[in-house]
Design a protein around this motif. Structure first.
Motif, PDB file in Angstrom:
ATOM      1  N   VAL A   1      -4.067  15.554  14.235  1.00 27.70           N
ATOM      2  CA  VAL A   1      -2.598  14.701  14.364  1.00 27.70           C
ATOM      3  C   VAL A   1      -2.600  13.753  14.034  1.00 27.70           C
ATOM      4  N   GLU A   2      -1.801  13.196  12.642  1.00 25.27           N
ATOM      5  CA  GLU A   2      -1.908  11.932  12.314  1.00 25.27           C
ATOM      6  C   GLU A   2      -0.932  11.268  12.591  1.00 25.27           C
ATOM      7  N   PRO A   3      -0.157  10.716  13.079  1.00 27.82           N
ATOM      8  CA  PRO A   3       1.205  10.291  13.437  1.00 27.82           C
ATOM      9  C   PRO A   3       2.014   9.951  12.295  1.00 27.82           C
ATOM     10  N   ASN A   4       0.810   9.378  11.637  1.00 32.90           N
ATOM     11  CA  ASN A   4       1.645   8.890  10.527  1.00 32.90           C
ATOM     12  C   ASN A   4       1.399   9.554   8.723  1.00 32.90           C
ATOM     13  N   GLY A   5       0.428  10.634   8.967  1.00 39.02           N
ATOM     14  CA  GLY A   5       0.576  11.505   8.125  1.00 39.02           C
ATOM     15  C   GLY A   5       1.087  12.037   7.851  1.00 39.02           C
TER      16      GLY A   5
ATOM     17  N   ASP B   1       0.985  -1.430  -0.028  1.00 34.76           N
ATOM     18  CA  ASP B   1      -0.012  -0.169  -0.204  1.00 34.76           C
ATOM     19  C   ASP B   1       0.950   1.077   0.303  1.00 34.76           C
ATOM     20  N   GLY B   2       1.273   1.637  -1.143  1.00 34.66           N
ATOM     21  CA  GLY B   2       2.736   2.240  -1.263  1.00 34.66           C
ATOM     22  C   GLY B   2       1.968   3.363  -2.320  1.00 34.66           C
ATOM     23  N   SER B   3       3.386   4.419  -2.583  1.00 34.95           N
ATOM     24  CA  SER B   3       2.527   5.433  -3.436  1.00 34.95           C
ATOM     25  C   SER B   3       4.590   5.446  -4.103  1.00 34.95           C
ATOM     26  N   THR B   4       5.394   5.710  -4.885  1.00 36.05           N
ATOM     27  CA  THR B   4       6.557   6.379  -5.459  1.00 36.05           C
ATOM     28  C   THR B   4       6.342   7.915  -6.013  1.00 36.05           C
ATOM     29  N   ILE B   5       7.563   8.045  -5.860  1.00 31.27           N
ATOM     30  CA  ILE B   5       7.479   9.991  -6.434  1.00 31.27           C
ATOM     31  C   ILE B   5       8.437   9.902  -7.282  1.00 31.27           C
TER      32      ILE B   5
ATOM     33  N   THR C   1      -3.643  11.194  -0.212  1.00 29.29           N
ATOM     34  CA  THR C   1      -3.272  12.272   1.055  1.00 29.29           C
ATOM     35  C   THR C   1      -1.554  11.604   1.105  1.00 29.29           C
ATOM     36  N   ILE C   2      -2.041  10.787   2.075  1.00 30.19           N
ATOM     37  CA  ILE C   2      -1.555  10.452   3.564  1.00 30.19           C
ATOM     38  C   ILE C   2      -0.305   9.118   2.573  1.00 30.19           C
ATOM     39  N   ILE C   3      -0.407   8.580   1.187  1.00 29.86           N
ATOM     40  CA  ILE C   3       0.495   7.660   1.219  1.00 29.86           C
ATOM     41  C   ILE C   3       1.135   8.629   0.398  1.00 29.86           C
ATOM     42  N   SER C   4       0.965   8.810  -1.121  1.00 25.66           N
ATOM     43  CA  SER C   4       1.644   9.423  -1.884  1.00 25.66           C
ATOM     44  C   SER C   4       2.287  10.778  -1.323  1.00 25.66           C
ATOM     45  N   GLY C   5       1.288  11.359  -0.208  1.00 28.64           N
ATOM     46  CA  GLY C   5       1.622  13.103   0.283  1.00 28.64           C
ATOM     47  C   GLY C   5       3.117  12.489   1.392  1.00 28.64           C
TER      48      GLY C   5
ATOM     49  N   ASP D   1       5.656   3.321   2.100  1.00 30.08           N
ATOM     50  CA  ASP D   1       4.507   1.638   2.376  1.00 30.08           C
ATOM     51  C   ASP D   1       4.819   1.835   3.666  1.00 30.08           C
ATOM     52  N   ALA D   2       2.679   1.981   3.637  1.00 27.74           N
ATOM     53  CA  ALA D   2       2.406   2.328   4.898  1.00 27.74           C
ATOM     54  C   ALA D   2       3.211   1.489   6.075  1.00 27.74           C
ATOM     55  N   PRO D   3       2.514   1.314   7.002  1.00 21.65           N
ATOM     56  CA  PRO D   3       3.168   0.649   8.188  1.00 21.65           C
ATOM     57  C   PRO D   3       2.253  -0.665   8.488  1.00 21.65           C
ATOM     58  N   THR D   4       1.835  -1.327   7.487  1.00 22.94           N
ATOM     59  CA  THR D   4       0.441  -1.846   7.715  1.00 22.94           C
ATOM     60  C   THR D   4       0.884  -3.118   7.528  1.00 22.94           C
TER      61      THR D   4
END
Length: 745
Positions: A685-689, A432-436, A500-504, A575-578
């Protein structure tokens, strides 16, 4: 400004136009298709039927569809033949010349009929079950045994058409090297490419997908539409560009509306208002093909459990095939189908205990740092704050205390509901990731290469904001490229409120790495240690000597024009810590979870049954609001869609045929049907975001139906448990209550 180029606006040299012939029957054997007259029509370049398509089946999870139906049709509107001509009018005329002989077959139109013993199977070996789930945590029966109050009811929910402004559209062309390029209105270019490769039976590397400007998706443009597959097939057969654009009538037939469901829910609360047990049975319907409907039902079955501190839950769910049009992904992705029952229940249970429903919600609300019953780790939860913000904004206490609102023929009521949604979701695969890719040009301006799709929700603006903030440059100096599978790195696209949370996070990482590379070059040029340099407003300057400076453009050029230099290009991945959930659906599948609460005031005319929405307030916990204006816009849109589903919109299907498949007959809420929409945000305020941000585009659609149903109940004392809540249902419920009162008088 009229400058956006949508898929339907694209023009290619030698481009042809396609139209599709659809089945008029819900279930039939295709005996014979005569296309001779259509082929002979002047201007027609190609006519294809199911027998001309690859035999390989495609589908999200279940491989069960051909690009065009072959041998049998399973729903009204299924694609049977396609025509390509010099213009749309000729293609449409050619459709009228195709003669199809059908042998009608028995059809199944309800989940109950589909799941009955001995029912004919739509797909051999399935027993008409597309998906089923069984989940149990804790001891449900023991929970009910210690409950002070228990309530059970059955709720029925219908299909809603996605209602995007832009119907599905595709332009496809194959070049002299046999590579296929597809411009599509899509939420995910890479998922679209994988589906094209599967359906066309060719390697993914021979296909290029480019996202055209997309005028809304709402889930229906992820991976389920057939428009792009048909256009691509036709283009490969002709070696000419082919344009296929649905008109609105065709889109009602070709788009996947939301999944209808019947939910039986039983819940118990103890004397303090805490949920002690929850038992759910779900029967959902996917129509003729499964698509993403199983994933939608998965959400209905378990997501809402995670918004409460509950230990004893049980869910049994089954998804049935029928000969109705296929259903699939829709904004909120199954959350609505449980939030309506759940929030209706909590209001009834609160009344049974003599408690304020807001207090019941607050006592049970999951908090930051909690781990839910299904193993979801809650980094931030603003649910309690959303409830309090909503309570104050709607003047809940004062209005509820006003007894005069429930007198006379026009009676007013208040209703509250709350909801949660994911921000990201590790369920499509173990990534569940994103590459920029971030490129700094020689003038100091930046290009972001990404395949995350903006479909109107403001993703490109958000990515530009983060990049500009990190690099200290103007927002206008950042350009986000159109998603293109040949150029951009792999991404999953716009789904599950993940962008927002992944690609951000990916953009933040890329920008910070690029900044360090620029500062390293500047340090050499300026003779100042790198850690003493700042990059502000496009200028790199010494922290303690403002006269020692260089423009970002100068340093970007120097990054190239030096021994061993090169253009500055940085690639970063987040890549999300999930984790993937286990076989029993346990595990933290998202990096963050969003929450919302909505309160409404309605007026119910007890003579006509008409419901008027007087006031609405939605509080959205989106973490840090990177673009507050966009968040409010998304909340407004989601709120109106919820109002439509609750009061107006209903894809009416009779004997497998859509009765209101056009905007003349399909009633959507217009500006004069909704009050001034009021919204605010809770920034938990999301710690992973990135900067504490999380998703803000879907949660607000979830509480609307229950909030309105609860307000109707508060106004007139009758509970409507089937959607949409129409004047006819209100009058019938009032009449039934009056008759019951007379019998017991």
């Amino acid at each position: 400004m009229g400058r956006a180029v949508y898929a339907g606006d694209i023009k290619q040299a030698g481009m042809l136009h396609a139209k599709v012939l659809r089945s008029p029957y819900p279930h039939a054997r295709i005996v014979r298709i005569d296309t001779a007259a259509a082929r002979a029509l002047r201007g027609v370049k190609l006519v294809l039927t199911g027998e001309d398509t690859p035999s390989r089946l495609w589908g999200t999870h279940r491989k069960e569809q051909r690009i065009l139906a072959a041998g049998v049709v399973r729903h009204v509107g299924e694609e049977v033949a396609a025509v390509v001509a010099v213009d749309e009018e000729t293609a449409r005329d050619a459709l009228d010349l195709i003669r199809v002989e059908y042998e009608e077959l028995p059809a199944i139109f309800s989940p109950d009929a589909a799941l009955a013993d001995g029912a004919a199977e739509l797909h051999p070996g399935t027993r008409n079950i597309a998906h089923e789930m069984h989940i149990e945590r804790g001891d449900v029966e023991a929970g009910f045994a210690r409950a002070a109050v228990v309530y059970e009811a059955t709720y029925d929910m219908h299909s809603q058409y996605p209602g995007y402004l832009e119907p599905m559209a595709t332009v496809a062309a194959q070049d002299g090297n046999g590579r296929l390029t597809v411009w599509a209105s899509t939420q995910s270019v890479f998922l679209a490419r994988a589906r094209l490769a599967e359906a066309l039976d060719r390697p993914v590397s021979t296909i290029r997908v480019i996202q055209a400007v997309t005028g809304g998706g709402f889930g229906a443009k992820i991976v389920e539409e057939s428009n792009s597959l048909i256009a691509a097939l036709l283009a490969t057969r002709l070696d000419r560009p082919v344009r296929l654009v649905n008109n609105r009538l065709e889109d009602f037939l070709g788009a996947r509306s939301s999944v209808p469901a019947r939910v039986w829910l039983k819940m118990g609360l103890d004397a303090q208002g805490m949920i002690v047990a929850k038992d759910v049975n779900i029967v959902a319907e996917c129509g003729a093909y499964a698509g993403l409907a199983g994933d939608v039902m998965h959400v209905t079955a378990m997501r809402s459990d995670n918004m409460h501190r509950v230990e004893n839950v049980r869910s049994n769910a089954v998804l049935a095939y029928t000969n109705n049009p296929p259903r699939g992904a829709f904004r909120g992705f199954g959350g609505q189908q449980m939030q309506f029952p759940l929030n209706s229940h909590l209001t009834m249970l609160a009344e049974m205990l003599g408690m304020d429903p807001i207090e019941v919600h607050k006592r049970n609300a999951i908090r930051s740092g909690d781990t839910s019953v299904h193993g979801w780790k809650i980094g931030s939860s603003g649910l309690v704050e959303c409830l309090e913000q909503t309570r104050e904004a709607i003047q809940w206490d004062a209005r509820r205390a006003d007894a005069s609102r429930r007198t006379g023929t026009r009676r007013r009521g208040l209703g509250i509901a709350a909801a949660m949604h994911v921000s990201g979701n590790r369920t499509l695969g173990n990534w569940d990731g994103s590459t920029i890719v971030l490129k700094v040009n020689e003038d100091g301006r930046v290009m972001l290469l990404t395949s995350e799709c903006d479909m109107g929700q403001g993703a490109n603006t958000m990515l530009s904001q983060i990049c500009a903030q990190e690099l200290g440059i103007a927002l206008s100096h950042v350009t986000v490229s159109a998603p293109d599978t040949d150029v951009a790195p792999f991404c999953l696209g716009s789904l599950a409120s993940r962008v927002t949370i992944i690609s951000g996070n990916a953009v933040m990482r890329a920008a910070r790495e690029a900044k360090q590379k620029l500062l390293a070059v500047a340090a050499g040029k300026l003779g100042v240690p790198q850690d003493e340099l700042d990059l502000i407003d496009g200028v790199i300057r010494a922290r303690h000597d403002d006269t020692t400076r260089a423009t970002l453009a100068e340093i970007a050029r120097l990054h190239i024009f030096r021994h061993g230099g090169e253009g500055l290009m940085v690639r970063a991945t987040y890549d999300a810590p999930t984790v993937m959930h286990d076989a029993n659906y346990y595990g933290n599948i998202a990096p963050a979870y969003s929450f919302a609460a909505q309160a409404v005031e309605v007026e119910v005319d007890t003579v006509t049954g008409q419901i008027t929405l007087i006031d609405s307030f939605v509080s959205d916990d989106c973490g840090k609001a990177i673009n507050p204006l966009a968040v409010h816009g998304q909340t407004h849109g989601a709120t109106v869609q919820a109002i439509g589903w609750t009061l107006y919109e209903h894809v009416q299907v009779e004997d497998g045929r859509i009765l209101n498949g056009n905007f003349a007959d399909y009633t959507m809420p217009t500006a004069d049907a909704v009050p001034a929409l009021r919204t605010d945000v809770v920034e938990s305020v999301e710690p992973n975001g990135p900067y504490g941000a999380k998703g803000a585009s879907e949660t607000a659609i979830l509480p609307g139906a229950a909030a309105i149903a609860n307000a109707v109940y508060d106004a007139i004392g009758v509970r409507i448990a089937s959607l949409p809540i129409t004047p006819e249902k209100v009058l019938a419920a009032l009449r039934e209550r009056k008759e019951n009162e007379a019998r017991h008088a």
